[in-house]
Scaffold this motif. Sequence first.
Motif, mmCIF file in Angstrom:
data_model
loop_
_atom_site.group_PDB
_atom_site.id
_atom_site.type_symbol
_atom_site.label_atom_id
_atom_site.label_comp_id
_atom_site.label_asym_id
_atom_site.label_seq_id
_atom_site.Cartn_x
_atom_site.Cartn_y
_atom_site.Cartn_z
ATOM 1 N N ALA A 27 0.841 -1.197 0.000
ATOM 2 C CA ALA A 27 0.000 0.000 0.000
ATOM 3 C C ALA A 27 0.871 1.240 0.000
ATOM 4 O O ALA A 27 1.943 1.260 0.607
ATOM 5 N N TYR A 42 -12.882 -5.060 -3.317
ATOM 6 C CA TYR A 42 -12.767 -6.377 -2.684
ATOM 7 C C TYR A 42 -13.906 -7.293 -3.141
ATOM 8 O O TYR A 42 -13.687 -8.439 -3.528
ATOM 9 N N TYR A 96 -5.571 -7.574 1.608
ATOM 10 C CA TYR A 96 -5.578 -6.207 1.079
ATOM 11 C C TYR A 96 -6.801 -5.428 1.568
ATOM 12 O O TYR A 96 -6.715 -4.244 1.853
ATOM 13 N N ASN A 101 -5.584 -1.679 1.375
ATOM 14 C CA ASN A 101 -4.603 -1.568 0.295
ATOM 15 C C ASN A 101 -5.319 -1.567 -1.057
ATOM 16 O O ASN A 101 -5.477 -2.599 -1.711
ATOM 17 N N GLY A 104 -3.269 -2.893 -4.053
ATOM 18 C CA GLY A 104 -3.248 -4.352 -4.130
ATOM 19 C C GLY A 104 -4.544 -4.913 -4.681
ATOM 20 O O GLY A 104 -4.548 -5.830 -5.505
#
Length: 119
Positions: A27, A42, A96, A101, A104
């Motif tokens: 990150a 996500y 992540y 992050n 990521g």
Amino acid sequence: MLTACSSSSSVTTVEEIQDMPVHVVHAQNNATADNATVNNCYKENAARLSELQYSLKTNMLQDVKTSEVLDTHSDAHRVFAALSKLEQISSMNETYRKDGNIAGLKAINEMLKPLKATV
């Protein structure tokens, strides 16, 4: 025989997953991503991973014998190796998300884009 059940696109997808390099993306210290962006990215990754896993399991692992799974030259073994790689990516996706992050998460998203679910 397993090969009779698998199409060339299925085999190609398995090979693409197996050959996919999975890099750790750190990150950016100064980049602060909002929770909504992190969660959306996500969830998109998780849905794509789930779709790929389901597709491989249902289309390529029907009537598989134990000996095929353990035979390193069989399609079943290659599918299980690809599923293991997808599980690693799924774990990274979770990490992540927890770390916030976004870089990521976006890297995973880009990595998954060219993969097609098997038919």
